[in-house]
Design a protein around this motif. Structure first.
Motif, PDB file in Angstrom:
ATOM      1  N   ASP A   5       0.678  -1.200   0.104  1.00  0.00           N
ATOM      2  CA  ASP A   5       0.028  -0.035   0.069  1.00  0.00           C
ATOM      3  C   ASP A   5       0.617   1.362   0.029  1.00  0.00           C
ATOM      4  O   ASP A   5       0.952   2.098   0.850  1.00  0.00           O
ATOM      5  CB  ASP A   5      -0.801   0.057   1.332  1.00  0.00           C
ATOM      6  N   ARG A  19       2.706   7.083   0.545  1.00  0.00           N
ATOM      7  CA  ARG A  19       1.553   6.720  -0.087  1.00  0.00           C
ATOM      8  C   ARG A  19       0.896   7.668  -0.910  1.00  0.00           C
ATOM      9  O   ARG A  19       0.593   8.944  -0.377  1.00  0.00           O
ATOM     10  CB  ARG A  19       0.433   6.110   1.143  1.00  0.00           C
ATOM     11  N   SER A  21      -2.191   9.749  -2.512  1.00  0.00           N
ATOM     12  CA  SER A  21      -3.534   9.928  -2.581  1.00  0.00           C
ATOM     13  C   SER A  21      -4.140   9.264  -3.584  1.00  0.00           C
ATOM     14  O   SER A  21      -3.865   9.663  -4.669  1.00  0.00           O
ATOM     15  CB  SER A  21      -3.937  11.438  -1.978  1.00  0.00           C
ATOM     16  N   ARG A  22      -5.300   8.972  -3.444  1.00  0.00           N
ATOM     17  CA  ARG A  22      -6.275   8.458  -4.681  1.00  0.00           C
ATOM     18  C   ARG A  22      -7.227   9.435  -5.022  1.00  0.00           C
ATOM     19  O   ARG A  22      -7.770   9.468  -6.235  1.00  0.00           O
ATOM     20  CB  ARG A  22      -7.006   7.081  -4.563  1.00  0.00           C
ATOM     21  N   THR A  23      -7.400  10.450  -4.039  1.00  0.00           N
ATOM     22  CA  THR A  23      -8.243  11.274  -4.242  1.00  0.00           C
ATOM     23  C   THR A  23      -7.795  13.071  -4.580  1.00  0.00           C
ATOM     24  O   THR A  23      -8.531  13.852  -4.946  1.00  0.00           O
ATOM     25  CB  THR A  23      -9.373  11.325  -3.474  1.00  0.00           C
TER      26      THR A  23
END
Length: 52
Positions: A5, A19, A21-23
């Motif tokens: 992840d 990580r 961010s996906r948004t």
């Protein structure tokens, strides 16, 4: 190192996770360690890596 992840570096007494961010267009940094001082030191180095 774990890449399930994001990218997670494992230390004897700490870990740091980078990580995306996906948004949002940002990278998140998570740190856990045995002391506040160690968290602060790792976070300072991690931010320098992300900002270059």
């Amino acid at each position: 190192m774990d890449t399930l992840d994001g990218v997670k570096w494992l230390y004897d007494e700490a870990w740091v996770l980078f990580r995306a961010s996906r948004t949002e267009p940002v990278a998140r940094i998570y740190v856990d360690a045995t002391s506040f001082e160690l968290v602060h030191a790792i976070l300072k180095e991690a931010r320098a890596i992300v900002e270059w």
